[in-house]
Scaffold this motif. Structure first.
Motif, PDB file in Angstrom:
ATOM      1  N   LEU A  60       0.841  -1.202   0.000  1.00  0.00           N
ATOM      2  CA  LEU A  60       0.000   0.000   0.000  1.00  0.00           C
ATOM      3  C   LEU A  60       0.880   1.258   0.000  1.00  0.00           C
ATOM      4  N   ARG A  62       3.836   1.584  -1.014  1.00  0.00           N
ATOM      5  CA  ARG A  62       4.601   1.748  -2.246  1.00  0.00           C
ATOM      6  C   ARG A  62       3.742   2.236  -3.404  1.00  0.00           C
ATOM      7  N   ALA A  63       2.418   2.272  -3.199  1.00  0.00           N
ATOM      8  CA  ALA A  63       1.532   2.764  -4.258  1.00  0.00           C
ATOM      9  C   ALA A  63       1.054   4.188  -3.972  1.00  0.00           C
ATOM     10  N   VAL A  64       1.504   4.762  -2.835  1.00  0.00           N
ATOM     11  CA  VAL A  64       1.038   6.086  -2.436  1.00  0.00           C
ATOM     12  C   VAL A  64       2.084   7.144  -2.780  1.00  0.00           C
ATOM     13  N   PRO A  65       1.696   8.265  -3.373  1.00  0.00           N
ATOM     14  CA  PRO A  65       2.656   9.364  -3.533  1.00  0.00           C
ATOM     15  C   PRO A  65       3.025   9.919  -2.155  1.00  0.00           C
ATOM     16  N   MET A  67       3.754  12.845  -1.179  1.00  0.00           N
ATOM     17  CA  MET A  67       3.104  14.110  -0.819  1.00  0.00           C
ATOM     18  C   MET A  67       1.715  13.868  -0.217  1.00  0.00           C
ATOM     19  N   LEU A  68       1.011  12.886  -0.759  1.00  0.00           N
ATOM     20  CA  LEU A  68      -0.316  12.561  -0.237  1.00  0.00           C
ATOM     21  C   LEU A  68      -0.206  12.039   1.189  1.00  0.00           C
ATOM     22  N   TYR A  71       0.277  14.955   3.613  1.00  0.00           N
ATOM     23  CA  TYR A  71      -0.990  15.621   3.911  1.00  0.00           C
ATOM     24  C   TYR A  71      -1.847  14.771   4.842  1.00  0.00           C
ATOM     25  N   TYR A  97       7.171   5.927   5.335  1.00  0.00           N
ATOM     26  CA  TYR A  97       7.184   5.743   3.879  1.00  0.00           C
ATOM     27  C   TYR A  97       8.434   4.974   3.447  1.00  0.00           C
TER      28      TYR A  97
ATOM     29  N   LYS B 152       4.161   8.905  -8.857  1.00  0.00           N
ATOM     30  CA  LYS B 152       4.196   9.165  -7.418  1.00  0.00           C
ATOM     31  C   LYS B 152       4.810  10.520  -7.066  1.00  0.00           C
ATOM     32  N   PHE B 183      -8.758  12.443   0.846  1.00  0.00           N
ATOM     33  CA  PHE B 183      -7.442  11.816   0.727  1.00  0.00           C
ATOM     34  C   PHE B 183      -7.570  10.337   0.400  1.00  0.00           C
ATOM     35  N   ILE B 194      -1.637   3.301 -10.811  1.00  0.00           N
ATOM     36  CA  ILE B 194      -0.357   2.590 -10.749  1.00  0.00           C
ATOM     37  C   ILE B 194      -0.576   1.094 -10.997  1.00  0.00           C
TER      38      ILE B 194
END
Lengths: 217, 214
Positions: A60, A62-65, A67-68, A71, A97, B152, B183, B194
């Protein structure tokens, strides 16, 4: 040329930003390494329910930017009653992260290892966390040094995202100078060169560690 | 979250996809050209390319984004936000793609190039007919991996006010005082984008494997 002098006059602000970046990156990198090592241990010990859950969490992450995630931690955690400062939130975001990536790269190195090492360790009575700590982790970490170095560079680059939650790191400082005196090229280029210097320093350190590791083999 | 909010996130997602896709289409061949320069040891250019790649790979996307957007007007080049965003992502992707292509070129079996030369093929022909088809196959996993990395870091374009997905989610969170739901919607959308890319890569690989077996 005049622009460079403006940036030179504001060097104090820039140096403070560098200091903050180095501090945040160092703390986060160490914490991410330790947490990643722990998650790696959980993954390879195949603990029922726990290991698959950790695997899902890592995928999970590794699929998230990044920056998100920043926030989400900074604005989202207060709604469950967890309030923290922006620097703490930034360090937390960088740590969890990058820990996911560290765990995954250690697992990748370990997958290429011959099973004999582990069998020999078990024959000598090493099991569970003792097996991980004494037999598996040391060679896996040594073999992962180049990739850990790459991850460290990733931490440095991710740290620039923290400006969006108002952490006063290098990019934030450069942007401040840029906005105040309208010297975008000189101030931001100075920041870019400092990032380059930091990354080159990491590469040098990795090279040095590899030489030490080679001698100890 | 109202229906309009969800629509805003979806619109943001389209922007994210468009910016990323254009940056990939520009950055991948530019990276290939840089890799050829380095592989062929073109005098002077080789050194310039090496320094450029090293510098770009060490530069955070946010910092590069601010530099491109704010510094270009000072040398009298006015760029719209959207173009600056694409240029920044393409530059970063170019640097990473250069290393991927270069690695694949170094690993390419020399005998094949020599054999092609012995058959009288000229360098451009060798590149197009012998090297490139096989290179694409061997570099594909790394290239797709780099594309997911680009998606990303794409929220970095929000710092200059491009309305991509993360920015849309932040605005909704700020106006409704409930930041978590937008979010989560954005997060799931990123995972879909992705995931689709990784799936496409696996299908492409399977098709190539099937064709190689036939």
């Amino acid at each position: 040329m005049k622009d460079l002098l403006v940036v030179w006059d504001e060097r104090e602000l820039l140096l403070k930003g560098i200091e903050a970046t180095v501090e945040i990156v160092s703390i986060s990198a160490i914490l991410a390494f330790l947490l990643g090592l722990f998650l790696f241990g959980i993954l390879i010990l195949k603990i029922r329910y726990v290991s698959p859950a950790v695997k899902v969490m890592i995928d999970l992450m590794r699929a998230v930017p990044f920056m998100l995630l920043c926030y989400l931690i900074y604005y989202g955690l207060p709604s469950v009653g967890l309030v923290m400062g922006n620097i703490e939130a930034g360090i937390l975001a960088l740590t969890i992260y990058n820990a996911a990536y560290v765990a995954e790269l250690l697992r990748g190195t370990w997958a290429a290892f011959p099973p004999e090492t582990i069998e020999a360790g078990q024959a000598f009575g090493f099991y569970g966390w003792r097996l991980v700590a004494r037999i598996i982790a040391p060679p896996v970490i040594l073999d992962s040094i180049p990739m850990l170095g790459n991850q460290m560079i990733q931490v440095i680059k991710d740290s620039a995202f923290l400006m969006i939650i108002a952490v006063q790191e290098l990019t934030y400082a450069a942007n401040e100078i840029q906005a105040t005196y309208y010297v975008p090229f000189a101030s931001l280029l100075a920041a870019v060169l400092f990032y380059w210097l930091l990354c080159l320093a990491v590469e040098q350190a990795v090279g040095g560690m590899l030489r030490v590791a080679e001698r100890r083999r | 979250m109202s229906e309009g909010d969800i629509l805003a996130i979806i619109l943001g997602a389209f922007n994210t996809i468009a910016i990323s896709a254009i940056a990939i289409v520009i950055g991948t061949p530019l990276g290939f050209i840089l890799a050829l320069i380095r592989w062929g040891r073109v005098p002077v250019l080789n050194g310039v390319a090496a320094v450029l790649v090293s510098l770009l790979r060490a530069t955070p996307s946010v910092t590069l984004m601010l530099l491109v957007y704010f510094a270009l007007p000072t040398i009298n080049i006015e760029v719209p936000r959207f173009a600056a965003a694409i240029a920044t992502l393409a530059l970063g992707s170019m640097a990473y793609n250069c290393e991927i292509w270069r690695g694949a070129l170094i690993a390419f079996p020399k005998e094949q190039i020599e054999a092609a030369a012995a058959f009288g093929m000229r360098a451009p022909q060798r590149l197009r007919l012998v090297i490139l088809p096989q290179l694409v196959r061997s570099a594909l996993p790394a290239l797709v991996n780099e594309m997911t990395l680009l998606i990303k870091v794409s929220p970095a374009v929000a710092v200059i006010g491009v309305a991509e997905m993360t920015r849309a989610a932040v605005r909704i969170g700020a106006s409704t005082y409930r930041p978590v739901p937008p979010f989560v919607v954005a997060l799931l959308t990123y995972m879909v984008i992705i995931g689709a890319l990784v799936l496409a890569q696996r299908m492409l690989e399977a098709r190539q494997a099937a064709r190689a077996a036939a």
